[in-house]
Motif scaffolding. Structure first.
Motif, PDB file in Angstrom:
ATOM      1  N   ASP A 152      -9.593   5.862  -1.973  1.00  0.00           N
ATOM      2  CA  ASP A 152      -9.755   6.677  -3.174  1.00  0.00           C
ATOM      3  C   ASP A 152      -8.812   7.875  -3.193  1.00  0.00           C
ATOM      4  O   ASP A 152      -8.270   8.227  -4.216  1.00  0.00           O
ATOM      5  N   ALA A 153      -8.605   8.484  -2.031  1.00  0.00           N
ATOM      6  CA  ALA A 153      -7.778   9.685  -1.965  1.00  0.00           C
ATOM      7  C   ALA A 153      -6.301   9.384  -2.125  1.00  0.00           C
ATOM      8  O   ALA A 153      -5.593  10.093  -2.809  1.00  0.00           O
ATOM      9  N   TRP A 154      -5.811   8.309  -1.488  1.00  0.00           N
ATOM     10  CA  TRP A 154      -4.381   8.060  -1.456  1.00  0.00           C
ATOM     11  C   TRP A 154      -3.970   6.724  -2.046  1.00  0.00           C
ATOM     12  O   TRP A 154      -2.810   6.523  -2.364  1.00  0.00           O
ATOM     13  N   GLY A 155      -4.869   5.779  -2.113  1.00  0.00           N
ATOM     14  CA  GLY A 155      -4.519   4.476  -2.637  1.00  0.00           C
ATOM     15  C   GLY A 155      -3.787   3.600  -1.643  1.00  0.00           C
ATOM     16  O   GLY A 155      -3.259   2.563  -1.986  1.00  0.00           O
ATOM     17  N   ASP A 156      -3.747   3.992  -0.374  1.00  0.00           N
ATOM     18  CA  ASP A 156      -3.054   3.222   0.649  1.00  0.00           C
ATOM     19  C   ASP A 156      -3.966   2.149   1.227  1.00  0.00           C
ATOM     20  O   ASP A 156      -5.169   2.348   1.361  1.00  0.00           O
ATOM     21  N   LEU A 157      -3.364   1.044   1.573  1.00  0.00           N
ATOM     22  CA  LEU A 157      -4.074  -0.022   2.254  1.00  0.00           C
ATOM     23  C   LEU A 157      -4.002   0.249   3.738  1.00  0.00           C
ATOM     24  O   LEU A 157      -2.914   0.386   4.300  1.00  0.00           O
ATOM     25  N   ILE A 158      -5.153   0.359   4.359  1.00  0.00           N
ATOM     26  CA  ILE A 158      -5.206   0.623   5.785  1.00  0.00           C
ATOM     27  C   ILE A 158      -5.839  -0.580   6.459  1.00  0.00           C
ATOM     28  O   ILE A 158      -6.965  -0.960   6.133  1.00  0.00           O
ATOM     29  N   VAL A 159      -5.104  -1.195   7.350  1.00  0.00           N
ATOM     30  CA  VAL A 159      -5.589  -2.362   8.075  1.00  0.00           C
ATOM     31  C   VAL A 159      -5.308  -2.135   9.545  1.00  0.00           C
ATOM     32  O   VAL A 159      -4.198  -1.789   9.925  1.00  0.00           O
ATOM     33  N   SER A 160      -6.319  -2.354  10.346  1.00  0.00           N
ATOM     34  CA  SER A 160      -6.120  -2.186  11.784  1.00  0.00           C
ATOM     35  C   SER A 160      -5.668  -3.497  12.409  1.00  0.00           C
ATOM     36  O   SER A 160      -5.820  -4.573  11.824  1.00  0.00           O
ATOM     37  N   GLN A 161      -5.138  -3.400  13.599  1.00  0.00           N
ATOM     38  CA  GLN A 161      -4.709  -4.593  14.329  1.00  0.00           C
ATOM     39  C   GLN A 161      -5.911  -5.497  14.586  1.00  0.00           C
ATOM     40  O   GLN A 161      -5.799  -6.712  14.583  1.00  0.00           O
TER      41      GLN A 161
END
Length: 152
Positions: A38-47
């Motif tokens: 919501d804050a940045w719109g970035d997709l964060i995926v962990s290993q």
């Protein structure tokens, strides 16, 4: 152009620029590097997430290949028996079993593609990290040389 005229043009240009403009700057992340969607719109995926997806794709590839073969063999056997007894349904069932093989192969190809792509992505990101750290360490070595030259 006179010096006074040049100074006046510079002052006018400076007054027209937004006081809020920043170049080469990204605002600090209020979440300490863990930005939210919501804050940045970035997709964060962990290993860990990528590994789980790759494993699921590989498991589906292995299991579906094995279990789908049971359905194919049973369907072809049933189709053969029905055809030998003169039932038209035997030919139709044989046709379905052949199409089944095509669809199974498509699904297995897709699973293999997912698994292989994730493995490639993991390896490529590791190579990129190594490359970037090498470049950055050579920049810091260069900086040290400049510092030594300045006498600092």
């Amino acid at each position: 152009m006179a010096w006074d005229e040049w100074e006046q043009l510079k002052a006018e240009a400076a007054s027209k620029q937004s006081a809020h403009m920043q170049l080469n700057h990204v605002p600090a992340d209020p979440n300490g590097g863990m930005g939210t969607k919501d804050a940045w719109g970035d997709l964060i995926v962990s290993q860990k997430d990528l590994s789980a997806i790759g494993k699921a794709a590989h498991d589906l590839f292995e299991d579906f290949g094995r279990y789908s073969d049971h359905a194919r063999v049973s369907s072809l056997a049933a189709a053969g028996m029905l055809q030998s007894e003169g039932f038209a349904l035997g030919g139709a069932l044989s046709h379905v079993a052949e199409r089944w093989v095509d669809q199974v192969q498509s699904l297995m190809d897709a699973c293999a593609h997912i698994s292989n792509h994730l493995r490639y992505t993991k390896n490529q990101h590791a190579a990129d990290e190594t490359y970037i750290s090498t470049i950055l360490s050579s920049i810091s070595t260069l900086d040290e040389g400049f510092d030594e030259r300045k006498g600092g």
